[in-house]
Design a protein around this motif. Structure first.
Motif, PDB file in Angstrom:
ATOM      1  N   GLY A   1     115.588 -64.770 -56.099  1.00  0.00           N
ATOM      2  CA  GLY A   1     116.806 -64.533 -56.642  1.00  0.00           C
ATOM      3  C   GLY A   1     117.589 -63.299 -56.024  1.00  0.00           C
TER       4      GLY A   1
ATOM      5  N   TRP B   1     113.655 -64.858 -63.680  1.00  0.00           N
ATOM      6  CA  TRP B   1     112.572 -64.494 -64.280  1.00  0.00           C
ATOM      7  C   TRP B   1     112.258 -65.063 -65.726  1.00  0.00           C
ATOM      8  CZ3 TRP B   1     114.086 -58.762 -62.371  1.00  0.00           C
ATOM      9  CH2 TRP B   1     113.442 -58.776 -61.154  1.00  0.00           C
TER      10      TRP B   1
ATOM     11  N   SER C   1     119.357 -62.126 -69.503  1.00  0.00           N
ATOM     12  CA  SER C   1     120.337 -62.670 -68.176  1.00  0.00           C
ATOM     13  C   SER C   1     121.875 -62.943 -68.760  1.00  0.00           C
ATOM     14  CB  SER C   1     119.845 -63.735 -67.240  1.00  0.00           C
ATOM     15  OG  SER C   1     119.549 -64.832 -68.131  1.00  0.00           O
TER      16      SER C   1
ATOM     17  N   ALA D   1     123.663 -59.872 -69.345  1.00  0.00           N
ATOM     18  CA  ALA D   1     123.702 -59.177 -68.008  1.00  0.00           C
ATOM     19  C   ALA D   1     125.214 -59.711 -67.399  1.00  0.00           C
ATOM     20  CB  ALA D   1     122.775 -59.079 -67.063  1.00  0.00           C
ATOM     21  N   PHE D   2     125.115 -61.188 -67.296  1.00  0.00           N
ATOM     22  CA  PHE D   2     126.042 -62.020 -66.668  1.00  0.00           C
ATOM     23  C   PHE D   2     127.554 -61.891 -67.116  1.00  0.00           C
ATOM     24  CE2 PHE D   2     123.122 -64.289 -64.004  1.00  0.00           C
ATOM     25  CZ  PHE D   2     123.828 -64.612 -62.984  1.00  0.00           C
TER      26      PHE D   2
ATOM     27  N   TRP E   1     114.227 -63.565 -71.611  1.00  0.00           N
ATOM     28  CA  TRP E   1     114.839 -63.106 -70.513  1.00  0.00           C
ATOM     29  C   TRP E   1     116.066 -63.821 -70.187  1.00  0.00           C
ATOM     30  CZ3 TRP E   1     114.044 -59.472 -66.885  1.00  0.00           C
ATOM     31  CH2 TRP E   1     112.795 -58.758 -66.984  1.00  0.00           C
TER      32      TRP E   1
ATOM     33  N   LEU F   1     121.254 -59.903 -60.923  1.00  0.00           N
ATOM     34  CA  LEU F   1     121.504 -60.872 -61.747  1.00  0.00           C
ATOM     35  C   LEU F   1     120.725 -62.282 -61.590  1.00  0.00           C
ATOM     36  CD1 LEU F   1     125.365 -60.318 -62.569  1.00  0.00           C
ATOM     37  CD2 LEU F   1     123.591 -59.252 -63.812  1.00  0.00           C
ATOM     38  N   THR F   2     120.974 -62.628 -60.555  1.00  0.00           N
ATOM     39  CA  THR F   2     120.116 -63.828 -60.203  1.00  0.00           C
ATOM     40  C   THR F   2     118.606 -63.797 -60.513  1.00  0.00           C
ATOM     41  OG1 THR F   2     119.812 -63.520 -57.788  1.00  0.00           O
ATOM     42  CG2 THR F   2     121.988 -64.467 -58.519  1.00  0.00           C
ATOM     43  N   SER F   3     118.137 -62.776 -60.216  1.00  0.00           N
ATOM     44  CA  SER F   3     116.655 -62.476 -60.676  1.00  0.00           C
ATOM     45  C   SER F   3     116.293 -62.551 -62.052  1.00  0.00           C
ATOM     46  CB  SER F   3     115.970 -61.271 -59.720  1.00  0.00           C
ATOM     47  OG  SER F   3     115.854 -61.443 -58.492  1.00  0.00           O
ATOM     48  N   LEU F   4     117.330 -61.870 -62.665  1.00  0.00           N
ATOM     49  CA  LEU F   4     117.173 -61.788 -64.328  1.00  0.00           C
ATOM     50  C   LEU F   4     116.886 -63.290 -64.673  1.00  0.00           C
ATOM     51  CD1 LEU F   4     119.683 -58.872 -65.309  1.00  0.00           C
ATOM     52  CD2 LEU F   4     116.939 -59.005 -65.045  1.00  0.00           C
ATOM     53  N   MET F   5     117.573 -64.190 -64.215  1.00  0.00           N
ATOM     54  CA  MET F   5     117.980 -65.695 -64.737  1.00  0.00           C
ATOM     55  C   MET F   5     116.617 -66.395 -64.322  1.00  0.00           C
ATOM     56  SD  MET F   5     120.824 -68.396 -64.345  1.00  0.00           S
ATOM     57  CE  MET F   5     121.915 -67.510 -65.159  1.00  0.00           C
TER      58      MET F   5
END
Length: 296
Positions: free
Chosen positions: A138, A174, A216, A219-220, A212, A168-172
């Motif tokens: 991410g 995860w 995410s 957050a997005f 998660w 943000l990409t890491s949150l998704m």
């Protein structure tokens, strides 16, 4: 090395599911150049990711379904060398951008190798492997793609306008990463790999991922709203709707019968739906954010 079974383990089509990160970075980069876009796209999705897939397959030696392969063929030493060849080609393409972009791909590749290599095997450790996989596929990949697309270097890791969308990409990821392990519990346990999904259990994995996904999504939405991009906010939430609906239906079946429904087929359809939805959204967001659509 040229055996078809070795090429199957590269799982090149599986790179499609990592493309949303590339398109998100493309939407955010200020310096668009057709040649760089093509080089970065090919270097990452046709060589770096397949190299990682093949290398990890060689050391995992899976006998049951893995991501992108329902019936993985037996691995050979040729796969090991083929994965390294693809890695070298990826680095060579990276050097066409700049040495810093190539060094980012080198670090990504080394971390990926550590995931399955027996001397380190991050896959054995539930939470560290979850954190590292989500962070590198991410955040790090977003920053790496941004650097390559923009002809920048390591300094982009200090820029908030790159760091925030990268996180943000890491949150998704995860959220989605444990779901990719949900049908591999038996084989992971046999090898001694204490993956996060194995540690949480099947139902626990779904509950964990749901939390998660919710985080995410918020957050997005916040990211687009604070940029004043309300259309993008609605577009993102709309694109996620089929993913969430599928997830809810899948979870409802799993709660009734884990053995029958926590399987490869259901997991791959989750990947397909989310991959299509997110790729479509971020391609649209790239066209919208760069105002290319206004030209027509």
């Amino acid at each position: 090395m040229l055996k078809w079974s070795n090429w199957k383990h590269l799982r090149i089509p599986f790179s499609f599911y990592l493309m949303p990160v590339f398109f998100f970075a493309l939407a955010m980069t200020p310096n668009h150049n057709g040649e760089r876009i093509l080089i970065v796209l090919i270097a990452l999705h046709l060589f770096l990711y397949p190299s990682s897939n093949g290398y990890n397959s060689y050391f995992d030696k899976d006998e049951k379904s893995i991501g992108g392969l329902r019936n993985p063929p037996k691995v050979t030493l040729g796969l090991y060398y083929l994965s390294l060849l693809f890695f070298l080609v990826a680095l060579g393409l990276g050097l066409l951008i700049n040495w810093q972009f190539a060094s980012m791909m080198l670090l990504y590749g080394l971390v990926s190798m550590a995931y399955s290599h027996p001397s380190i095997r991050l896959k054995k450790y539930a939470y560290p492997s979850w954190i590292i996989a989500g962070l590198f596929q991410g955040f790090f990949t977003f920053c790496m793609a941004y650097a390559g697309l923009s002809d920048f270097g390591w300094e982009i890791f200090t820029r908030s306008h790159v760091i925030i969308p990268g996180i943000l990409t890491s949150l998704m990821l995860w959220g989605s990463y444990p779901l990719t392990q949900v049908y591999q519990h038996e084989e992971d346990a046999k090898r001694g790999d204490k993956t996060l999904s194995l540690k949480l259990g099947v139902k626990g994995t779904f509950s964990f991922s749901a939390v998660w996904f919710f985080i995410s999504g918020l957050a997005f939405a916040w990211f687009f709203i604070q940029r004043g991009q309300f259309t993008a906010t609605y577009g993102f939430l709309l694109s996620m709707l089929p993913v969430i609906l599928y997830f809810i239906v899948w979870f409802s079946f799993v709660r009734k019968d884990e053995v029958q429904y926590a399987n490869y087929t259901w997991a791959m359809w989750m990947n397909r739906i989310s991959g299509i939805a997110l790729n479509a959204f971020f391609i649209w967001y790239f066209l919208e954010n760069t105002q290319i659509l206004q030209v027509f």
